[in-house]
Design a protein around this motif. Sequence first.
Motif, PDB file in Angstrom:
ATOM      1  N   GLY A   1      31.346  28.059  39.609  1.00 17.36           N
ATOM      2  CA  GLY A   1      30.517  28.104  40.807  1.00 17.36           C
ATOM      3  C   GLY A   1      31.342  28.066  42.070  1.00 17.36           C
TER       4      GLY A   1
ATOM      5  N   TRP B   1      22.838  18.266  39.422  1.00 17.32           N
ATOM      6  CA  TRP B   1      24.121  18.941  39.561  1.00 17.32           C
ATOM      7  C   TRP B   1      24.126  20.199  38.702  1.00 17.32           C
ATOM      8  CZ3 TRP B   1      28.168  19.355  35.771  1.00 17.32           C
ATOM      9  CH2 TRP B   1      29.367  19.881  36.269  1.00 17.32           C
ATOM     10  N   CYS B   2      24.474  21.314  39.302  1.00 19.40           N
ATOM     11  CA  CYS B   2      24.562  22.580  38.575  1.00 19.40           C
ATOM     12  C   CYS B   2      25.703  22.506  37.565  1.00 19.40           C
ATOM     13  CB  CYS B   2      24.808  23.729  39.563  1.00 19.40           C
ATOM     14  SG  CYS B   2      25.192  25.303  38.775  1.00 19.40           S
TER      15      CYS B   2
ATOM     16  N   GLY C   1      27.108  26.996  37.040  1.00 19.85           N
ATOM     17  CA  GLY C   1      27.797  27.785  38.053  1.00 19.85           C
ATOM     18  C   GLY C   1      26.970  28.884  38.689  1.00 19.85           C
TER      19      GLY C   1
ATOM     20  N   SER D   1      24.070  28.623  40.383  1.00 22.43           N
ATOM     21  CA  SER D   1      23.337  28.233  41.581  1.00 22.43           C
ATOM     22  C   SER D   1      24.019  28.744  42.841  1.00 22.43           C
ATOM     23  CB  SER D   1      23.217  26.706  41.659  1.00 22.43           C
ATOM     24  OG  SER D   1      22.587  26.326  42.862  1.00 22.43           O
ATOM     25  N   THR D   2      23.219  29.206  43.795  1.00 20.22           N
ATOM     26  CA  THR D   2      23.757  29.592  45.097  1.00 20.22           C
ATOM     27  C   THR D   2      23.747  28.399  46.045  1.00 20.22           C
ATOM     28  OG1 THR D   2      21.581  30.402  45.755  1.00 20.22           O
ATOM     29  CG2 THR D   2      23.126  32.030  44.880  1.00 20.22           C
TER      30      THR D   2
ATOM     31  N   GLN E   1      25.471  25.469  45.435  1.00 19.69           N
ATOM     32  CA  GLN E   1      26.507  24.599  44.869  1.00 19.69           C
ATOM     33  C   GLN E   1      26.751  23.384  45.751  1.00 19.69           C
ATOM     34  OE1 GLN E   1      28.028  24.725  41.892  1.00 19.69           O
ATOM     35  NE2 GLN E   1      26.853  26.551  41.404  1.00 19.69           N
ATOM     36  N   PRO E   2      26.949  22.213  45.158  1.00 22.49           N
ATOM     37  CA  PRO E   2      27.093  21.941  43.730  1.00 22.49           C
ATOM     38  C   PRO E   2      25.777  21.615  43.033  1.00 22.49           C
ATOM     39  CG  PRO E   2      27.588  19.955  44.925  1.00 22.49           C
ATOM     40  CD  PRO E   2      27.241  21.017  45.960  1.00 22.49           C
TER      41      PRO E   2
ATOM     42  N   CYS F   1      21.750  22.319  41.602  1.00 19.49           N
ATOM     43  CA  CYS F   1      20.978  23.321  40.869  1.00 19.49           C
ATOM     44  C   CYS F   1      19.869  23.895  41.745  1.00 19.49           C
ATOM     45  CB  CYS F   1      20.362  22.664  39.625  1.00 19.49           C
ATOM     46  SG  CYS F   1      19.315  23.769  38.671  1.00 19.49           S
TER      47      CYS F   1
ATOM     48  N   THR G   1      32.655  22.126  41.439  1.00 14.97           N
ATOM     49  CA  THR G   1      32.018  23.443  41.459  1.00 14.97           C
ATOM     50  C   THR G   1      32.617  24.374  40.402  1.00 14.97           C
ATOM     51  OG1 THR G   1      33.501  24.359  43.145  1.00 14.97           O
ATOM     52  CG2 THR G   1      31.458  23.315  43.921  1.00 14.97           C
TER      53      THR G   1
ATOM     54  N   LYS H   1      33.096  23.647  37.285  1.00 10.27           N
ATOM     55  CA  LYS H   1      32.389  23.332  36.040  1.00 10.27           C
ATOM     56  C   LYS H   1      33.330  23.038  34.880  1.00 10.27           C
ATOM     57  CE  LYS H   1      29.090  24.239  38.738  1.00 10.27           C
ATOM     58  NZ  LYS H   1      28.634  23.188  39.597  1.00 10.27           N
TER      59      LYS H   1
END
Length: 79
Positions: free
Chosen positions: A7, A24-25, A28, A30-31, A33-34, A36, A63, A65
């Motif tokens: 991400g 938390w995403c 990776g 998700s736009t 970040q960090p 979801c 970010t 991951k």
Amino acid sequence: MKNNIRGGNAPIACQLEVDKNYAWCSCGHSTDQPFCNGNHKKAGGSPPIIFCVEETKEAYLCTCKQTNNPPYCDGSHNN
């Protein structure tokens, strides 16, 4: 296997509030970040990790991951 990606290439400093839930995403995609934003559903990525903190603090969230201590950065992006 899940369709996970990086991400970003560096952690993001975040002000976390006590007793607030965060998503938390972990994939990776998700736009936002960090955190979801639900893109894992259409991208086939991993669901978020839900967490909260016991005290208000600044933390560096991963970010890339690749961390071994999600959601916190452990420097894995440097490897």
